[in-house]
Every structure is written in structure tokens, then in C-alpha cells.
Design a protein around this motif. Structure first.
Motif, PDB file in Angstrom:
ATOM      1  N   ILE A   1       0.887  -1.271   0.122  1.00 17.78           N
ATOM      2  CA  ILE A   1      -0.132  -0.104   0.098  1.00 17.78           C
ATOM      3  C   ILE A   1       0.932   1.139   0.042  1.00 17.78           C
TER       4      ILE A   1
ATOM      5  N   LEU B   1       1.359   5.144  -0.238  1.00 20.21           N
ATOM      6  CA  LEU B   1       0.537   6.327  -0.130  1.00 20.21           C
ATOM      7  C   LEU B   1       1.354   7.390  -0.971  1.00 20.21           C
TER       8      LEU B   1
ATOM      9  N   LEU C   1      -4.338   4.095   8.785  1.00 16.80           N
ATOM     10  CA  LEU C   1      -4.880   3.124   7.970  1.00 16.80           C
ATOM     11  C   LEU C   1      -5.507   2.041   8.690  1.00 16.80           C
TER      12      LEU C   1
ATOM     13  N   THR D   1       5.489   3.318   2.022  1.00 15.14           N
ATOM     14  CA  THR D   1       4.839   2.064   1.643  1.00 15.14           C
ATOM     15  C   THR D   1       4.643   1.321   2.818  1.00 15.14           C
TER      16      THR D   1
ATOM     17  N   ALA E   1      -8.809   5.372   5.614  1.00 16.64           N
ATOM     18  CA  ALA E   1      -7.660   6.270   5.755  1.00 16.64           C
ATOM     19  C   ALA E   1      -8.004   7.548   6.494  1.00 16.64           C
TER      20      ALA E   1
ATOM     21  N   GLU F   1     -11.623   4.125   1.532  1.00 13.81           N
ATOM     22  CA  GLU F   1     -10.575   4.664   0.697  1.00 13.81           C
ATOM     23  C   GLU F   1     -10.070   3.594  -0.684  1.00 13.81           C
TER      24      GLU F   1
ATOM     25  N   GLY G   1      -6.509   4.348  -4.958  1.00 15.97           N
ATOM     26  CA  GLY G   1      -6.946   4.866  -3.668  1.00 15.97           C
ATOM     27  C   GLY G   1      -7.761   6.182  -4.178  1.00 15.97           C
TER      28      GLY G   1
ATOM     29  N   ILE H   1      -4.116   6.962  -0.586  1.00 19.22           N
ATOM     30  CA  ILE H   1      -3.517   5.872  -1.129  1.00 19.22           C
ATOM     31  C   ILE H   1      -3.372   5.971  -2.403  1.00 19.22           C
TER      32      ILE H   1
ATOM     33  N   LEU I   1      -3.499  -0.021  -3.979  1.00 14.88           N
ATOM     34  CA  LEU I   1      -3.289  -1.392  -3.364  1.00 14.88           C
ATOM     35  C   LEU I   1      -3.158  -2.698  -4.161  1.00 14.88           C
TER      36      LEU I   1
END
Length: 158
Positions: free
Chosen positions: A30, A32, A42, A97, A119, A130, A146, A150, A153
Motif C-alpha cells: 500500500i 501512499l 490506515l 509504503t 484512511a 478509501e 485509492g 493511498i 493497493l
């Protein structure tokens, strides 16, 4: 060790092994966005085909007073007294991440379950749901965007 105790232990082990064999480690990545604020909180969790909370996979951010800002997860998981057992870590900074590995039963894959992430960041807008991604082989290995904090994912199935 007494014979009855050994028999009990052997039976327990025999019953536990099939359950372990039916689970697989799912790795989530994940990253950001560089959103220009403090570290993000999160909540990564799993819901069933009807949208009901199943379990928390990870919570990034250690101060419980901020969990109310992870609104969907907080509302759905409120009755789960074990929702934070062994699944918490530090908040995640902008541009960083989060990598998480969770053991998920094979029966959950291709059965309508979703991985969801809420988030929030201090002094910024909250972002419930999100990311929402169905847990299936077709979505594995693909980045899913996201909304606010984000970037994406991506999850890997072995």
C-alpha cells in the motif's frame, strides 16, 4: 509423557494441520501519495459478500483516540473485542509504503469477500472506504487506486 496425553496431543495436531493447510499468506502493498501532511492512519480489513465486517488485517497508527476517524472500519468492527490483537503498527508517512502479510483461508478467495482500507491524516479530511477490492485471483497482482491518501493497493496470492 503419559500415553493419554500423547494421544490427545497427536489428535489435536491432526485436527489442526488441515486448517493450516487451507490458509495462504496474502501480501498487501500500500504505497501512499505525497499528500503533504502527517502520517496516515490506515485500517485494513476484510468484509464478506454482504459488506459485514469479518476481521481486521492491520491498523497503522497506534493512538486509539484517532480510530474514530477510520469511520467505516470503526463502525463495522466495534463489536470485535479482538480487532487489534497483534495487528497494529506505526502510522505511515506520505510517500511511504505499508507492506502487510495476513493468512487468509482459501475459502475466502473467490467468495465475494473484499479487502477494504479506511484512511485518515491529522488535520486533513478522513477517507472511509478509501480502497475496496474484491478478494479474487483476477484482482491479485494488479494495482487498485485509492481516493485520497493511498496511491494503490496491490495484493499477491501465492
Amino acid at each position: 509423557m503419559s500415553k493419554p496425553l500423547m494421544t490427545t496431543l497427536a489428535a489435536a495436531l491432526a485436527m489442526a494441520l488441515p486448517a493450516v493447510a487451507q490458509a495462504r499468506p496474502v501480501t498487501l502493498s500500500i504505497p501512499l501519495k505525497n499528500y503533504g501532511g502527517d502520517g496516515a492512519y490506515l485500517a485494513v480489513y476484510l468484509t464478506d459478500a454482504k459488506g459485514a465486517y469479518v476481521r481486521t488485517l492491520w491498523v497503522a497508527g497506534g493512538k486509539a483516540k484517532y480510530y474514530k476517524h477510520l469511520a467505516d472500519w470503526n463502525r463495522l468492527s466495534a463489536a470485535d473485542g479482538k480487532r487489534l490483537q497483534g495487528v497494529t503498527g506505526a502510522s505511515v508517512g506520505a510517500g511511504r509504503t505499508l507492506k502487510v502479510t495476513a493468512d487468509l483461508a482459501d475459502a475466502l478467495i473467490e467468495a465475494g469477500y473484499e479487502i477494504r482500507i479506511d484512511a485518515a491524516a491529522e488535520d486533513m479530511r478522513d477517507s472511509p472506504s478509501e480502497v475496496r477490492v474484491p478478494l479474487n485471483a483476477a484482482n491479485a497482482g494488479k494495482p487498485h487506486a485509492g481516493k485520497q491518501y493511498i496511491q494503490s493497493l496491490t495484493y499477491q496470492l501465492p
